[in-house]
Design a protein around this motif. Structure first.
Motif, PDB file in Angstrom:
ATOM      1  N   ASP A   1     -26.351 -23.904  23.180  1.00 33.99           N
ATOM      2  CA  ASP A   1     -26.724 -22.520  23.456  1.00 33.99           C
ATOM      3  C   ASP A   1     -25.869 -21.562  22.626  1.00 33.99           C
ATOM      4  OD1 ASP A   1     -28.584 -23.341  25.402  1.00 33.99           O
ATOM      5  OD2 ASP A   1     -27.026 -23.391  26.946  1.00 33.99           O
ATOM      6  N   ILE A   2     -24.580 -21.879  22.497  1.00 38.35           N
ATOM      7  CA  ILE A   2     -23.674 -21.016  21.738  1.00 38.35           C
ATOM      8  C   ILE A   2     -24.066 -20.990  20.263  1.00 38.35           C
ATOM      9  CG2 ILE A   2     -21.278 -20.705  20.986  1.00 38.35           C
ATOM     10  CD1 ILE A   2     -20.474 -22.026  23.672  1.00 38.35           C
TER      11      ILE A   2
ATOM     12  N   CYS B   1     -24.087 -22.487  30.335  1.00 37.38           N
ATOM     13  CA  CYS B   1     -24.076 -22.401  28.874  1.00 37.38           C
ATOM     14  C   CYS B   1     -23.483 -23.664  28.248  1.00 37.38           C
ATOM     15  CB  CYS B   1     -23.266 -21.178  28.436  1.00 37.38           C
ATOM     16  SG  CYS B   1     -23.282 -20.899  26.666  1.00 37.38           S
TER      17      CYS B   1
ATOM     18  N   ILE C   1     -17.065 -20.028  30.079  1.00 37.42           N
ATOM     19  CA  ILE C   1     -17.826 -21.124  29.481  1.00 37.42           C
ATOM     20  C   ILE C   1     -16.871 -22.290  29.265  1.00 37.42           C
ATOM     21  CG2 ILE C   1     -19.122 -21.885  27.455  1.00 37.42           C
ATOM     22  CD1 ILE C   1     -20.030 -18.978  27.091  1.00 37.42           C
TER      23      ILE C   1
ATOM     24  N   ALA D   1     -23.800 -15.258  24.801  1.00 35.36           N
ATOM     25  CA  ALA D   1     -24.132 -16.560  25.389  1.00 35.36           C
ATOM     26  C   ALA D   1     -23.901 -16.554  26.891  1.00 35.36           C
ATOM     27  CB  ALA D   1     -23.293 -17.649  24.728  1.00 35.36           C
ATOM     28  N   SER D   2     -22.815 -15.901  27.333  1.00 36.99           N
ATOM     29  CA  SER D   2     -22.507 -15.823  28.755  1.00 36.99           C
ATOM     30  C   SER D   2     -23.577 -15.030  29.512  1.00 36.99           C
ATOM     31  CB  SER D   2     -21.138 -15.179  28.955  1.00 36.99           C
ATOM     32  OG  SER D   2     -20.838 -15.055  30.326  1.00 36.99           O
TER      33      SER D   2
ATOM     34  N   TYR E   1     -26.962 -17.274  29.330  1.00 34.92           N
ATOM     35  CA  TYR E   1     -27.015 -18.603  29.944  1.00 34.92           C
ATOM     36  C   TYR E   1     -26.089 -18.775  31.153  1.00 34.92           C
ATOM     37  CZ  TYR E   1     -29.420 -19.739  25.586  1.00 34.92           C
ATOM     38  OH  TYR E   1     -30.294 -19.752  24.534  1.00 34.92           O
TER      39      TYR E   1
END
Length: 248
Positions: A53-54, A49, A12, A41-42, A45
């Motif tokens: 999103d995180i 990402c 990310i 998250a990875s 997304y």
């Protein structure tokens, strides 16, 4: 460094500004929790990402549900409130750096980064004034305060009480211990009354200062509030472009 490491492991890409903001958001997280946030998250997304999103994943792991809701409408008072926090911190606070505003189920969040690593009298007063800026913005634009302002007032009073206690400003000569501070019952009625009187006076004086300064930026508060109601968030670069004001 931890955030930089886990974001790299999760493929990310984050810039320094993003990492600075996440460091604030994750200040009470364990290393394991931060790792779990980036892994989640990875997986969810992938390479696309973003920092939003995180943060959303962090909220999800904490609450059990996703906070992003397209049907959520930002109330006018809430947008004006957060605009007040952002504009005051950006223009008038050398010890704070405005990063972004976003909204979740708990309300609006104005994220700022402290530029001073040591807590000083100036930085504490700035915290008090930024805390009051949301109320002041509602006062200036709406001539009213929303019920959510109570949380800010509580924090401002708490900060002001500590400041008065530790620095003996406003002529207070007596000092209350930490145990007395956290349990006001350990203080005498005289000390309680004296500290409360000076704290309220200090908060009112700073409220007037913030109001006098923000009155000059009524137009910018409205512009920012309009944007927040439409987009539900704003980042630092978007904020600067929108309001066109130089930082402190």
């Amino acid at each position: 460094d931890i955030i930089r490491l886990f974001s790299k492991d999760a493929n990310i890409n984050l810039n320094d500004e993003d990492i600075m903001e996440l460091a604030i958001c994750f200040d009470i997280c364990t290393t394991g929790e931060i790792k779990a946030i980036f892994n989640n998250a990875s997986l969810r997304y992938g390479d696309n990402c973003t920092i939003d999103d995180i943060i959303n994943i962090a909220d999800f792991l904490k609450t059990g549900y996703m906070n992003k809701d397209d049907s959520f409408k930002v109330p006018r008072a809430m947008a004006i409130h957060e605009a007040g926090h952002a504009i005051y911190s950006h223009i008038f606070c050398k010890t704070k750096r405005f990063l972004r505003i976003y909204f979740n189920d708990n309300g609006g969040v104005a994220v700022c980064k402290e530029s001073d690593t040591i807590d000083t009298k100036e930085s504490r007063i700035n915290c008090v004034r930024v805390g009051l800026a949301g109320l002041v913005a509602e006062d200036i634009i709406l001539n009213n305060h929303d019920i959510g302002c109570g949380d800010d007032l509580e924090r401002v009073y708490d900060l002001s009480f500590r400041l008065i206690n530790r620095t003996c400003i406003n002529g207070i000569k007596n000092y209350c211990t930490k145990s007395a501070y956290y349990d006001r019952y350990n203080m005498s009625d005289f000390s309680n009354e004296r500290f409360d009187k000076h704290t309220i006076s200090f908060v009112k004086a700073n409220y007037r200062i913030v109001k006098r300064k923000l009155k000059k930026y009524k137009k910018e508060i409205v512009i920012l509030a309009d944007y927040l109601q439409e987009h539900k968030e704003i980042k630092r670069d978007e904020f600067i472009k929108l309001v066109g004001i130089s930082a402190a």
